[in-house]
Write a protein that holds these residues in place. Structure first.
Motif, PDB file in Angstrom:
ATOM      1  N   ASP A 411       0.909  -1.138   0.004  1.00  0.00           N
ATOM      2  CA  ASP A 411       0.011  -0.006  -0.092  1.00  0.00           C
ATOM      3  C   ASP A 411       0.776   1.378   0.139  1.00  0.00           C
ATOM      4  N   LEU A 412       0.739   1.992  -1.145  1.00  0.00           N
ATOM      5  CA  LEU A 412       1.356   3.254  -1.182  1.00  0.00           C
ATOM      6  C   LEU A 412       0.350   4.414  -0.651  1.00  0.00           C
ATOM      7  N   GLN A 413       0.570   4.806   0.396  1.00  0.00           N
ATOM      8  CA  GLN A 413      -0.425   5.630   1.115  1.00  0.00           C
ATOM      9  C   GLN A 413      -0.181   6.950   0.666  1.00  0.00           C
ATOM     10  N   GLN A 414      -1.403   7.492   0.122  1.00  0.00           N
ATOM     11  CA  GLN A 414      -1.686   8.712  -0.318  1.00  0.00           C
ATOM     12  C   GLN A 414      -2.373   9.657   0.883  1.00  0.00           C
ATOM     13  N   ASP A 415      -1.729  11.053   0.720  1.00  0.00           N
ATOM     14  CA  ASP A 415      -2.658  11.857   1.841  1.00  0.00           C
ATOM     15  C   ASP A 415      -4.001  11.986   1.518  1.00  0.00           C
ATOM     16  N   GLY A 416      -4.748  11.746   2.531  1.00  0.00           N
ATOM     17  CA  GLY A 416      -6.240  11.366   2.228  1.00  0.00           C
ATOM     18  C   GLY A 416      -6.851  12.826   2.897  1.00  0.00           C
ATOM     19  N   SER A 417      -6.159  13.921   3.255  1.00  0.00           N
ATOM     20  CA  SER A 417      -6.659  15.192   3.956  1.00  0.00           C
ATOM     21  C   SER A 417      -7.715  15.825   3.271  1.00  0.00           C
ATOM     22  N   ARG A 418      -7.813  15.912   2.063  1.00  0.00           N
ATOM     23  CA  ARG A 418      -8.875  16.571   1.237  1.00  0.00           C
ATOM     24  C   ARG A 418      -9.653  15.564   0.445  1.00  0.00           C
ATOM     25  N   TYR A 419      -9.331  14.232   0.352  1.00  0.00           N
ATOM     26  CA  TYR A 419      -9.939  13.256  -0.544  1.00  0.00           C
ATOM     27  C   TYR A 419     -11.513  13.287  -0.406  1.00  0.00           C
ATOM     28  N   PHE A 420     -11.854  13.202   0.783  1.00  0.00           N
ATOM     29  CA  PHE A 420     -13.407  13.211   1.186  1.00  0.00           C
ATOM     30  C   PHE A 420     -13.996  14.563   1.122  1.00  0.00           C
ATOM     31  N   ASP A 421     -13.382  15.505   0.643  1.00  0.00           N
ATOM     32  CA  ASP A 421     -14.102  16.579   0.216  1.00  0.00           C
ATOM     33  C   ASP A 421     -14.864  16.499  -1.025  1.00  0.00           C
ATOM     34  N   LEU A 422     -13.996  15.688  -2.117  1.00  0.00           N
ATOM     35  CA  LEU A 422     -14.343  15.424  -3.622  1.00  0.00           C
ATOM     36  C   LEU A 422     -15.048  14.187  -3.744  1.00  0.00           C
ATOM     37  N   HIS A 423     -14.765  13.159  -2.725  1.00  0.00           N
ATOM     38  CA  HIS A 423     -15.147  11.653  -2.971  1.00  0.00           C
ATOM     39  C   HIS A 423     -16.705  11.643  -3.294  1.00  0.00           C
ATOM     40  N   HIS A 424     -17.017  11.113  -4.470  1.00  0.00           N
ATOM     41  CA  HIS A 424     -18.410  10.907  -4.805  1.00  0.00           C
ATOM     42  C   HIS A 424     -19.302  12.171  -5.177  1.00  0.00           C
ATOM     43  N   THR A 425     -18.761  13.179  -5.385  1.00  0.00           N
ATOM     44  CA  THR A 425     -19.513  14.510  -5.757  1.00  0.00           C
ATOM     45  C   THR A 425     -19.194  14.958  -7.070  1.00  0.00           C
ATOM     46  N   ASN A 426     -20.061  16.051  -7.188  1.00  0.00           N
ATOM     47  CA  ASN A 426     -19.928  16.614  -8.569  1.00  0.00           C
ATOM     48  C   ASN A 426     -18.881  17.365  -8.872  1.00  0.00           C
ATOM     49  N   ASN A 427     -18.065  17.808  -7.709  1.00  0.00           N
ATOM     50  CA  ASN A 427     -16.823  18.388  -7.547  1.00  0.00           C
ATOM     51  C   ASN A 427     -15.389  17.305  -7.923  1.00  0.00           C
ATOM     52  N   ASP A 428     -15.761  15.963  -8.094  1.00  0.00           N
ATOM     53  CA  ASP A 428     -14.720  15.264  -8.654  1.00  0.00           C
ATOM     54  C   ASP A 428     -14.288  15.509 -10.134  1.00  0.00           C
ATOM     55  N   THR A 429     -13.601  16.640 -10.220  1.00  0.00           N
ATOM     56  CA  THR A 429     -13.333  17.095 -11.578  1.00  0.00           C
ATOM     57  C   THR A 429     -11.577  17.170 -11.626  1.00  0.00           C
ATOM     58  N   LEU A 430     -11.083  17.295 -12.937  1.00  0.00           N
ATOM     59  CA  LEU A 430      -9.725  17.343 -13.229  1.00  0.00           C
ATOM     60  C   LEU A 430      -9.050  18.762 -12.557  1.00  0.00           C
ATOM     61  N   ASP A 431      -9.823  19.821 -12.458  1.00  0.00           N
ATOM     62  CA  ASP A 431      -9.201  21.039 -11.839  1.00  0.00           C
ATOM     63  C   ASP A 431      -8.769  20.776 -10.297  1.00  0.00           C
ATOM     64  N   LYS A 432      -8.942  19.725  -9.492  1.00  0.00           N
ATOM     65  CA  LYS A 432      -8.907  19.561  -8.294  1.00  0.00           C
ATOM     66  C   LYS A 432      -7.489  18.736  -8.371  1.00  0.00           C
ATOM     67  N   ILE A 433      -6.962  18.234  -9.370  1.00  0.00           N
ATOM     68  CA  ILE A 433      -5.573  17.538  -9.479  1.00  0.00           C
ATOM     69  C   ILE A 433      -4.481  18.560  -9.339  1.00  0.00           C
ATOM     70  N   ASP A 434      -3.666  18.210  -8.449  1.00  0.00           N
ATOM     71  CA  ASP A 434      -2.253  19.115  -8.456  1.00  0.00           C
ATOM     72  C   ASP A 434      -1.345  18.289  -9.216  1.00  0.00           C
TER      73      ASP A 434
END
Length: 463
Positions: A411-434
């Protein structure tokens, strides 16, 4: 790039496990150079996630949109030089969300609330249903409600989730969505609304699957945005015992058996007798977002890493990428892949399915049973700010085959601090990717996959 203080501290504390003065002086090799270049300038992962979100968009499992996503992925893999590319179909029962989901408090404080249906929800019918709402501050409160006490009522479960780096808040809050509607229906509720399982404060409700136990007829179920759940709580506080009524219109339906599938492709290794390294993600998404964070980015990361390993020279083992289908609605792709390939040994499995923010920790299920290999991996990724750990990897949702075989997992653990701001919402869009954090993921996956694919010895997972 400077090694992070966290990684340096962890390495120093764990010296008996994975660090020694001699090993710390390992000379840079071609794989490391390729990984460093990926950190600086990889474009393949971005190309994948930008392309699939732009040209396909949402990819609801079992629908023609998911099929277009698989077709797109097959073409992308072939265009980028992967071998043995295939779309492996399977059949599944398919649920679709319908349209015009609404929730309106009709008394005593009439107003609309933002809602989305949950996967496997039943329909209210086009005309909707109206009933009194019963408020449960937590899942435990619902569990304590007497049998039959919700007959004819709408259950409202408000059980909030807090952000954490490791995503552990999901395990605390998740049962509200996974089983809350079924529990409420078993006590007589005609419908259930929950506070979204998410951490942001926008009016962006989070969907996701729910379930109903055997013998319990599915009922309408939806998730309110966090601000709307807050508002509904305030209404109960202010109503002073007066009943609160709500009208729900949710129109999902089950359309029957349709075709989904898993997309696979390979970077072929020098020794086909050796079991492959499996890099996985899932290609489907919910209908309400474009599936950039969840999980187009993951597919871009693992595909880019496989390509980068090949740039360092043909690996000893084959690297297989698995773009699983229908993960969101019940791991249908993961199950189908394991059933179809269970007799084909996998050397080790890794999945990227937690967004696109930086990797901060490496776990395995062979840290104790094969400390030399784990130590080599941990030292190799320390320069990317990745810390070692003693946590036991359990593997991502789409690598059932490795768990079923009792194989090695990382498991390569990613930082999930903001993941559940976006998870399964209409805000899961490309602009959120750094893009910079996306490249760090690719660099770490390149380094790890490259070492694994060039290791001949068995990985010896703990028994």
């Amino acid at each position: 790039m400077k090694t992070s203080l966290v990684a340096l501290a962890a390495l120093s504390l764990a010296a008996p496990f994975w660090a020694s003065p001699a090993l710390a002086q390992e000379a840079p090799d071609r794989l490391s150079a390729v990984a460093d270049q990926a950190l600086a300038s990889d474009t393949a992962a971005w190309d994948f996630v930008e392309g699939i979100t732009t040209e396909v968009g949402p990819r609801q499992a079992g629908t023609e949109a998911e099929q277009r996503g698989r077709d797109w992925a097959v073409e992308w893999l072939r265009a980028n030089g992967f071998r043995n590319v295939a779309d492996e179909p399977y059949q599944m029962q398919t649920w679709v969300p319908g349209s015009n989901a609404t929730a309106r408090v009709t008394a005593p404080y009439a107003q609309d609330l933002m809602i989305v249906p949950l996967g496997n929800s039943a329909s209210t019918g086009e005309g909707g249903l109206e009933a009194e709402v019963v408020y449960f501050p937590s899942y435990a409160d619902l569990a304590a409600a007497p049998a039959g006490s919700l007959t004819g009522k709408i259950a409202f479960i408000s059980h909030d989730m807090r952000p954490t780096q490791d995503g552990s808040g999901y395990g605390f809050a998740g049962p509200v969505r996974w089983t809350g509607a079924g529990l409420a229906a078993s006590k007589g509720a005609v419908a259930t609304v929950i506070r979204s399982i998410g951490t942001e404060t926008e009016r962006t409700p989070h969907t996701g699957g729910t379930s109903f136990p055997a013998g319990v007829e599915p009922t309408p179920a939806g998730a309110l945005s966090n601000p709307d759940a807050d508002n509904l709580e305030r209404m109960f506080a202010r109503a002073d015992g007066k009943p609160i009524t709500m009208k729900l219109v949710l129109t999902p339906r089950v359309i029957g058996e349709t075709t989904s599938g898993n997309v696979v492709g390979e970077i072929v290794g020098r020794d086909p007798s050796l079991p492959p390294v499996l890099l996985a993600c899932h290609l489907d998404s919910w209908w309400n977002g474009t599936g950039a964070f969840d999980d187009g980015a993951g597919c871009g990361i693992v595909a880019a890493a496989a390509l980068n390993v090949a740039k360092a020279g043909q690996p000893l083992r084959t690297i297989r990428v698995l773009f699983a289908g229908a993960e969101e609605v019940g791991l249908f792709g993961s199950t189908a892949y394991s059933e179809a390939h269970i007799d084909e040994p996998i050397a080790v499995g890794i999945e990227s399915d937690f967004g696109a923010d930086r990797i901060w920790r490496i776990d395995s299920n062979f840290t104790g049973s094969n400390p030399d290999l784990y130590g080599k991996l941990a030292r190799a990724v320390a320069r990317f700010g990745v810390a070692p750990s003693r946590e036991v990897a359990t593997g991502g949702a789409d690598i059932n085959i490795v768990r079923d075989q009792g194989g090695a997992l990382i498991d390569l653990q990613q930082d999930g601090s903001r993941y559940f701001d976006l998870h399964h919402t209409n805000n899961d869009t490309l602009d959120k990717i750094d893009p910079a954090q996306l490249r760090q993921n690719v660099a770490v996956y390149t380094q790890v996959a490259g070492i694994l694919a060039n290791t001949r010895e068995p990985f010896k997972p703990a028994e």
